[in-house]
Enzyme design. Structure first.
Site, PDB file in Angstrom:
ATOM      1  N   CYS A 195      -2.290  -0.600   2.376  1.00 45.80           N
ATOM      2  CA  CYS A 195      -2.905   0.707   2.087  1.00 45.80           C
ATOM      3  C   CYS A 195      -1.886   1.848   2.055  1.00 45.80           C
ATOM      4  O   CYS A 195      -1.612   2.414   0.998  1.00 45.80           O
ATOM      5  CB  CYS A 195      -3.989   1.028   3.123  1.00 45.80           C
ATOM      6  N   ARG A 196      -1.317   2.191   3.226  1.00 43.33           N
ATOM      7  CA  ARG A 196      -0.490   3.396   3.306  1.00 43.33           C
ATOM      8  C   ARG A 196       0.945   3.196   2.816  1.00 43.33           C
ATOM      9  O   ARG A 196       1.436   3.960   1.966  1.00 43.33           O
ATOM     10  CB  ARG A 196      -0.456   3.923   4.763  1.00 43.33           C
ATOM     11  N   SER A 197       1.640   2.187   3.352  1.00 42.47           N
ATOM     12  CA  SER A 197       3.064   2.071   2.990  1.00 42.47           C
ATOM     13  C   SER A 197       3.309   1.711   1.518  1.00 42.47           C
ATOM     14  O   SER A 197       4.321   2.146   0.964  1.00 42.47           O
ATOM     15  CB  SER A 197       3.822   1.132   3.941  1.00 42.47           C
TER      16      SER A 197
ATOM     17  N   ASN B  78       0.609  -3.220   5.325  1.00 44.78           N
ATOM     18  CA  ASN B  78       1.395  -3.120   4.075  1.00 44.78           C
ATOM     19  C   ASN B  78       0.516  -3.312   2.833  1.00 44.78           C
ATOM     20  O   ASN B  78       0.962  -3.846   1.822  1.00 44.78           O
ATOM     21  CB  ASN B  78       2.581  -4.100   4.063  1.00 44.78           C
TER      22      ASN B  78
ATOM     23  N   ASP C 223      -5.200   5.622   9.169  1.00 43.75           N
ATOM     24  CA  ASP C 223      -5.392   4.354   8.465  1.00 43.75           C
ATOM     25  C   ASP C 223      -6.705   4.440   7.676  1.00 43.75           C
ATOM     26  O   ASP C 223      -7.766   4.564   8.270  1.00 43.75           O
ATOM     27  CB  ASP C 223      -5.458   3.229   9.502  1.00 43.75           C
TER      28      ASP C 223
ATOM     29  N   CYS D   9       3.727   0.328   7.579  1.00 46.09           N
ATOM     30  CA  CYS D   9       2.424   0.563   8.214  1.00 46.09           C
ATOM     31  C   CYS D   9       1.997  -0.734   8.888  1.00 46.09           C
ATOM     32  O   CYS D   9       2.848  -1.581   9.205  1.00 46.09           O
ATOM     33  CB  CYS D   9       1.398   1.097   7.224  1.00 46.09           C
TER      34      CYS D   9
HETATM   35  P1  4NP Z   1      -2.426  -0.269   6.227  1.00 45.79           P
HETATM   36  O1  4NP Z   1      -3.995  -0.496   6.474  1.00 45.79           O
HETATM   37  O2  4NP Z   1      -1.753  -0.488   7.570  1.00 45.79           O
HETATM   38  O3  4NP Z   1      -2.337   1.170   5.787  1.00 45.79           O
HETATM   39  O4  4NP Z   1      -1.999  -1.262   5.197  1.00 45.79           O
HETATM   40  C1  4NP Z   1      -4.504  -1.669   7.025  1.00 45.79           C
HETATM   41  C2  4NP Z   1      -4.750  -2.753   6.212  1.00 45.79           C
HETATM   42  C3  4NP Z   1      -5.291  -3.907   6.755  1.00 45.79           C
HETATM   43  C4  4NP Z   1      -5.582  -3.971   8.095  1.00 45.79           C
HETATM   44  C5  4NP Z   1      -5.329  -2.888   8.901  1.00 45.79           C
HETATM   45  C6  4NP Z   1      -4.786  -1.736   8.373  1.00 45.79           C
HETATM   46  N1  4NP Z   1      -6.163  -5.149   8.640  1.00 45.79           N
HETATM   47  O5  4NP Z   1      -6.500  -5.128   9.824  1.00 45.79           O
HETATM   48  O6  4NP Z   1      -6.300  -6.144   7.927  1.00 45.79           O
END
Ligand code: 4NP
Length: 163
Positions: free
Chosen positions: A26-28, A24, A134, A21
């Site tokens: 939340c989703r992955s 790294n 997201d 994602c």
């Molecule tokens: P992820 O979510 O891609 O599912 O891990 C996010 C976590 C952090 C950020 C963006 C998306 N960020 O901008 O810090």
């Protein structure tokens, strides 16, 4: 993925699968934990983010919480940035959304690398190119929705690579 590639994977003694994602956190990490829970040790599952801002961090506490409620502990995981080396380490690379897919494909050194990369929700909605939303800036129930989508997609992946 084409059936020749799938059959060549099935004959390997180990299959390496990566969930990717943006952050790294939340989703992955959820996708990694969920898929690992459905497969034997023959499968090496990892995750990474196309961005490196959170490298070294635990998963987001909301991902840890929903995983725990569903019976999974993902606190062994630490965020890592996706690198070009991942194309040689992994047999299958699943992107959570179209933006991740584009970023991964831009790094792909050749066609062999490109064919390892897939959108995860295409495993349950073939060719629809849907995103796992997201949940980072959203409400808490976003994490449960994401969990349930990933659980369904990982059931499909597990079935495809083990039967
Ligand atoms: P992820 O979510 O891609 O599912 O891990 C996010 C976590 C952090 C950020 C963006 C998306 N960020 O901008 O810090």
């Amino acid at each position: 993925m084409n059936s020749t590639y799938l059959n060549s994977l099935k004959s390997k003694s180990e299959i390496h699968i990566e969930m990717v994602c943006l952050g790294n956190i939340c989703r992955s990490p959820l996708a990694e934990g969920i898929l690992r829970s459905k497969l034997s040790d023959k499968f090496f599952i990892d995750s990474a983010g196309t961005g490196g801002w959170h490298a070294g961090e635990l998963p987001d506490k909301r991902s840890i919480e929903i995983a725990k409620r569903k019976g999974l502990d993902i606190t062994n995981q630490r965020a890592r940035k996706f690198t070009i080396k991942d194309f040689s380490k992994f047999d299958l690379i699943y992107a959570m959304d179209n933006s991740n897919l584009k970023d991964i494909l831009q790094l792909a050194p050749n066609e062999n690398a490109k064919r390892k990369v897939h959108l995860i929700l295409n495993e349950i909605y073939p060719n629809e190119n849907k995103d796992v939303p997201d949940p980072y800036y959203g409400l808490n129930d976003g994490f449960e929705k994401v969990y349930n989508m990933l659980d369904e997609a990982c059931n499909a992946i597990a079935k495809k690579i083990t039967t």
